[in-house]
Design a protein around this motif. Sequence first.
Motif, mmCIF file in Angstrom:
data_model
loop_
_atom_site.group_PDB
_atom_site.id
_atom_site.type_symbol
_atom_site.label_atom_id
_atom_site.label_comp_id
_atom_site.label_asym_id
_atom_site.label_seq_id
_atom_site.Cartn_x
_atom_site.Cartn_y
_atom_site.Cartn_z
ATOM 1 N N GLU A 253 -9.118 8.058 -17.675
ATOM 2 C CA GLU A 253 -10.336 7.698 -18.664
ATOM 3 C C GLU A 253 -10.997 6.377 -18.862
ATOM 4 O O GLU A 253 -12.015 5.857 -18.019
ATOM 5 C CB GLU A 253 -10.109 7.386 -20.229
ATOM 6 N N VAL A 254 -10.285 5.362 -17.927
ATOM 7 C CA VAL A 254 -10.534 3.820 -17.658
ATOM 8 C C VAL A 254 -10.478 4.136 -15.402
ATOM 9 O O VAL A 254 -9.370 4.092 -15.367
ATOM 10 C CB VAL A 254 -9.685 2.859 -18.109
ATOM 11 N N ASP A 255 -11.418 2.703 -15.340
ATOM 12 C CA ASP A 255 -11.238 2.798 -14.540
ATOM 13 C C ASP A 255 -10.213 1.128 -13.608
ATOM 14 O O ASP A 255 -9.266 0.993 -14.678
ATOM 15 C CB ASP A 255 -12.730 2.246 -13.568
ATOM 16 N N THR A 256 -10.057 1.157 -11.971
ATOM 17 C CA THR A 256 -9.508 0.784 -11.568
ATOM 18 C C THR A 256 -9.428 -0.650 -11.501
ATOM 19 O O THR A 256 -8.834 -1.685 -11.671
ATOM 20 C CB THR A 256 -9.598 0.955 -9.972
ATOM 21 N N ALA A 257 -11.215 -1.220 -12.148
ATOM 22 C CA ALA A 257 -11.504 -2.460 -12.679
ATOM 23 C C ALA A 257 -10.838 -2.708 -14.036
ATOM 24 O O ALA A 257 -10.360 -4.353 -13.607
ATOM 25 C CB ALA A 257 -12.481 -2.373 -11.957
ATOM 26 N N LEU A 258 -11.049 -2.022 -14.662
ATOM 27 C CA LEU A 258 -10.315 -2.522 -15.857
ATOM 28 C C LEU A 258 -8.614 -2.541 -15.394
ATOM 29 O O LEU A 258 -7.876 -3.338 -15.965
ATOM 30 C CB LEU A 258 -10.845 -1.334 -16.964
ATOM 31 N N VAL A 259 -7.682 -1.692 -15.597
ATOM 32 C CA VAL A 259 -6.419 -2.127 -14.939
ATOM 33 C C VAL A 259 -5.808 -3.421 -14.544
ATOM 34 O O VAL A 259 -5.241 -3.893 -15.285
ATOM 35 C CB VAL A 259 -5.703 -0.839 -14.806
ATOM 36 N N ARG A 260 -6.950 -3.736 -13.276
ATOM 37 C CA ARG A 260 -6.679 -4.429 -13.112
ATOM 38 C C ARG A 260 -6.818 -5.688 -13.392
ATOM 39 O O ARG A 260 -6.334 -6.861 -12.967
ATOM 40 C CB ARG A 260 -7.043 -4.384 -11.174
ATOM 41 N N ARG A 261 -7.645 -5.988 -14.594
ATOM 42 C CA ARG A 261 -8.230 -7.220 -15.194
ATOM 43 C C ARG A 261 -7.207 -7.260 -16.365
ATOM 44 O O ARG A 261 -7.028 -7.918 -16.457
ATOM 45 C CB ARG A 261 -9.654 -6.817 -15.849
ATOM 46 N N SER A 262 -6.273 -6.447 -16.641
ATOM 47 C CA SER A 262 -5.878 -6.126 -18.153
ATOM 48 C C SER A 262 -4.190 -6.648 -18.222
ATOM 49 O O SER A 262 -3.567 -6.320 -16.916
ATOM 50 C CB SER A 262 -6.245 -4.671 -18.415
#
Length: 334
Positions: A253-262
């Motif tokens: 449900e969430v993208d790679t950009a969010l995972v890498r920022r979080s």
Amino acid sequence: MTADRPTPYVPGAVAVPLLRMAPGTSPAEAAPTSEAAPAPEVRITPAEAADAVERVLLDGLDPEQCPARSAVPVPAGELLLMPAGSAAYVGVKIAGVAPANPARGLPRITGSYLLFDGPTLQPLALLDGAALTALRTPAVTALALRRLAAPDASHLVLFGAGPQAYGHLDALLAVRPLTRLTVVSRSAGPAGELVAYARSLGLAARAGLPAAVAEADVVVCCTTARTPLFDGGLVPDHAAVAAVGSHEPDAREVDTALVRRSACYVEARTAALREAGDLLLAGSAAGTWHNLSELVGGGAPVPMDRPRLFKGVGMAWQDLAVATELYRRARARG
């Protein structure tokens, strides 16, 4: 009322039908007949369910050692088998996931939960498995967001408008001072019903678009989506995000950009490595994830200079924690 919403939906609480069974009595023998009184209902709020989950973690449960979920494909969808045990109680949930059911006016998730006495393995209670899931999942999210969301978080952006969306709204109202809700759903009718429900609770609520995450304090995703719902680059650094809609390694449900920022948090690294597509598809390393026990026990850092992402897949020990609390309450009622 939509087909995917519990019937009836009880504001602020979830009612779970429960049949108490004497040792050695089969579920069929315990089930009400036309001549028997209806099964009693035990009501518990999402916040109380979160407390029950928290207690088992503080008492020393290691989620990394808990049994894995089994999934069996069947023509209509899949059957999920979720066993868990403690010294005092053992339980198993058998859930059916039927994707075509909503079009028939039936719930997408069905099932039952059987609770046993731990020392003797005698059956004690039969619970509505779908209602238990609708209660347990928001409770776990609320437990995580008690630690991860900013104390003054007021704007919730909620993806989805089914039973889990209602449960998550109630659960998060209990742990953060929400004043605004933006509902993002592909179905206008259910979104409007959820907006109306939120307004009845005193929230400034509206339907919106995925870009609303740019103004969010908390984002919760509880959908059947298999691809990202929004641009993770829009999420503010101060926000907390929970993605709980999938438990498959090829869905997210969430993208790679969010995972890498979080900063990333999971129920258990072992479970996430099997089922957390949101993290796996982003190439996130399990060594950087903190589990729920570490978060609850204070051993996990909670940085406030970047998003905090909780990825939940649902685990059987959580069902057992909530089912046990329901059973204890039923016994106390006599």
